[in-house]
Design a protein around this motif. Structure first.
Motif, PDB file in Angstrom:
ATOM      1  N   UNK A 167      35.492 -34.365  79.232  1.00 18.74           N
ATOM      2  CA  UNK A 167      35.217 -32.932  79.438  1.00 18.74           C
ATOM      3  C   UNK A 167      35.916 -32.077  78.388  1.00 18.74           C
ATOM      4  N   UNK A 168      37.162 -32.427  78.080  1.00 20.07           N
ATOM      5  CA  UNK A 168      37.898 -31.660  77.069  1.00 20.07           C
ATOM      6  C   UNK A 168      37.239 -31.839  75.697  1.00 20.07           C
ATOM      7  N   UNK A 169      36.796 -33.054  75.407  1.00 18.98           N
ATOM      8  CA  UNK A 169      36.085 -33.287  74.134  1.00 18.98           C
ATOM      9  C   UNK A 169      34.843 -32.397  74.062  1.00 18.98           C
ATOM     10  N   UNK A 170      34.126 -32.321  75.194  1.00 14.46           N
ATOM     11  CA  UNK A 170      32.927 -31.467  75.247  1.00 14.46           C
ATOM     12  C   UNK A 170      33.278 -30.002  74.967  1.00 14.46           C
ATOM     13  N   UNK A 171      34.338 -29.566  75.615  1.00 21.71           N
ATOM     14  CA  UNK A 171      34.742 -28.162  75.509  1.00 21.71           C
ATOM     15  C   UNK A 171      35.203 -27.840  74.079  1.00 21.71           C
ATOM     16  N   UNK A 172      36.027 -28.734  73.505  1.00 27.26           N
ATOM     17  CA  UNK A 172      36.554 -28.497  72.148  1.00 27.26           C
ATOM     18  C   UNK A 172      35.439 -28.556  71.108  1.00 27.26           C
ATOM     19  N   UNK A 173      34.512 -29.505  71.277  1.00 31.37           N
ATOM     20  CA  UNK A 173      33.390 -29.597  70.333  1.00 31.37           C
ATOM     21  C   UNK A 173      32.594 -28.293  70.367  1.00 31.37           C
ATOM     22  N   UNK A 174      32.343 -27.788  71.564  1.00 27.72           N
ATOM     23  CA  UNK A 174      31.593 -26.542  71.691  1.00 27.72           C
ATOM     24  C   UNK A 174      32.330 -25.377  71.035  1.00 27.72           C
ATOM     25  N   UNK A 175      33.637 -25.290  71.305  1.00 25.92           N
ATOM     26  CA  UNK A 175      34.429 -24.160  70.787  1.00 25.92           C
ATOM     27  C   UNK A 175      34.447 -24.149  69.261  1.00 25.92           C
ATOM     28  N   UNK A 176      34.455 -25.339  68.646  1.00 27.47           N
ATOM     29  CA  UNK A 176      34.551 -25.417  67.178  1.00 27.47           C
ATOM     30  C   UNK A 176      33.221 -25.729  66.507  1.00 27.47           C
ATOM     31  N   UNK A 177      32.144 -25.549  67.242  1.00 33.20           N
ATOM     32  CA  UNK A 177      30.795 -25.807  66.699  1.00 33.20           C
ATOM     33  C   UNK A 177      30.709 -27.184  66.035  1.00 33.20           C
ATOM     34  N   UNK A 178      31.255 -28.173  66.735  1.00 33.02           N
ATOM     35  CA  UNK A 178      31.170 -29.565  66.276  1.00 33.02           C
ATOM     36  C   UNK A 178      30.244 -30.325  67.230  1.00 33.02           C
ATOM     37  N   UNK A 179      29.645 -31.394  66.748  1.00 37.19           N
ATOM     38  CA  UNK A 179      28.766 -32.195  67.607  1.00 37.19           C
ATOM     39  C   UNK A 179      29.590 -33.205  68.403  1.00 37.19           C
TER      40      UNK A 179
END
Ligand SMILES: Cc1ncc(COP(=O)(O)O)c(C=O)c1O
Length: 393
Positions: free
Chosen positions: A205-217
């Protein structure tokens, strides 16, 4: 003429630590040697023969297709390629599929897609890819660079620039590694080759959130966990965390070579004409097999039975743990492993072969079990009884 093993020793590069066994036939959960001895297969081609060996639906689909049309190359369209892509898209992220020929090939596509996505969005600086220590993504140079295992990487340095490694389930480490220069986080939801370690859902979940915040896939390598292995069609479906890209291979085409990179809608057009290709990719024969595989996996009750047999297997292995014969039991669906108290896993796999059971060790202490998804409880009992005897001495 030399025997099968002698020919390999003379003419095939020694890149694999093979067990001294040669097979000429496979049926269901069994492989057969030249003398007709049957071996119970709990390796399943390293999660390739998920429907068992020579499943009749796969054999029929391949025979029919091979008599019709074998290859055209990707300058043209064929029906099986489009149809398998539809089935994969509709059962996962929506979006579109690139067909490769292997797991590494599928991951190469995901890596290139992530790099181009980052560059299109913010220029060359947005190119960093985060992967996890102890992970496994393949043996080509890019996927080896993604495979954060120093022993595998060392002989081939220098590797590709722009990869950062974080320990699995390390929330603080992941957050510290993230910034806007990251174009992708890439991970296996259950680390397979690393010894069957499911990542915890908070980390995903944290990976999902961080990817979204930094516009990463967020890229999930489902090469081993996909196609029903964990009791869901895709392992991400256990966690409720939806990645942007998944990669598949192994059992997708019922044991024929294939790989697939599936990208969710906004990302599925990042790789346009001329940006990526592979001559064999998405050929009609493996795709026809893949359609047959998808039909079997999505038949009512199939995945539930994978879940039930996996639960049964772990419950039996836990009995060995209660007796101190193994120190850890873990897994999801029919992707399971045990740790041994002593570094005897290779020796036990060798003893298993002598007992006509195929087992695989991922390290000196860890045995991994990847039976065909059609395995029966009596076969699980046979393997657990073997382990009980082998580990009691
Ligand atoms: C998770 C994962 N990714 C990638 C690969 C590489 O796949 P291939 O050997 O088909 O290139 C593997 C192979 O074991 C794998 O388990």
């Amino acid at each position: 003429m030399d025997g099968i093993i002698e020919q390999y020793e003379k003419y095939v590069m020694p890149t694999y630590g093979r067990q001294p066994a040669a097979f000429v036939r496979g049926q269901g959960c069994y492989l057969y040697d030249e003398e007709g001895n049957a071996y119970l297969d709990f390796v399943a081609g390293l999660s390739i023969n998920n429907l068992g060996h020579c499943h009749p639906a796969v054999v029929a689909a391949v025979q029919e297709q091979v008599a019709e049309l074998i290859h055209t190359c990707n300058l043209y369209y064929t029906r099986p390629g489009g149809e398998l892509a539809r089935l994969l898209s509709e059962s996962s992220l929506g979006g579109k599929v690139f067909f490769a020929n292997s797991g590494a090939g599928a991951n190469e596509c995901a890596i290139k897609l992530a790099r181009k996505y980052g560059r299109d969005l913010a220029g060359e600086g947005k190119h960093r890819i985060i992967t996890l220590e102890n992970g496994f993504h393949g043996r080509t140079m890019a996927t080896l660079t993604a495979t954060a295992q120093p022993a595998k990487q060392e002989p081939f340095k220098p590797l590709l620039p722009g990869f950062t490694y974080v320990a699995p389930n390390d929330l603080v480490g992941l957050a510290a590694a993230m910034d806007d220069s990251v174009c992708a986080i890439m991970l296996e939801p259950v680390q397979g080759e690393g010894g069957v370690h499911p990542l915890n859902s908070e980390f995903l979940q944290v990976a999902r959130e961080l990817a979204g915040r930094h516009q990463a896939l967020l890229v999930f390598d489902e090469v081993q966990t996909g196609m029903g292995r964990t009791g869901k069609l895709y392992a991400y479906q256990h966690s409720g965390v939806k990645p942007d890209v998944i990669t598949l291979a192994k059992s997708l085409a019922g044991a024929l070579p294939i790989g697939a990179c599936v990208a969710a809608p906004p990302y599925s057009d990042v790789l346009g004409p001329g940006t990526h290709a592979t001559t064999f990719g998405g050929g009609p024969v493996p795709c026809a097999a893949g359609i047959a595989v998808m039909r079997e996996l999505t038949a009512p009750g199939f995945l539930e039975s994978v879940d039930a047999r996996g639960e049964y297997m772990r419950s039996m292995l836990r009995k060995l743990q209660d007796r101190g014969l193994v120190t850890g039991v873990r897994g999801l669906g029919l992707m399971n492993a045990v740790d041994l108290p002593e570094p005897r896993a290779a020796e036990v796999a060798g003893q298993a072969l002598a007992a006509k059971i195929l087992l695989n060790n991922t390290s000196a202490n860890t045995l991994r079990f990847l039976p065909p998804l059609i395995v029966e409880e009596r076969m699980i009992d046979q393997v657990v009884e073997f382990l009980e005897t082998a580990l009691s001495v």
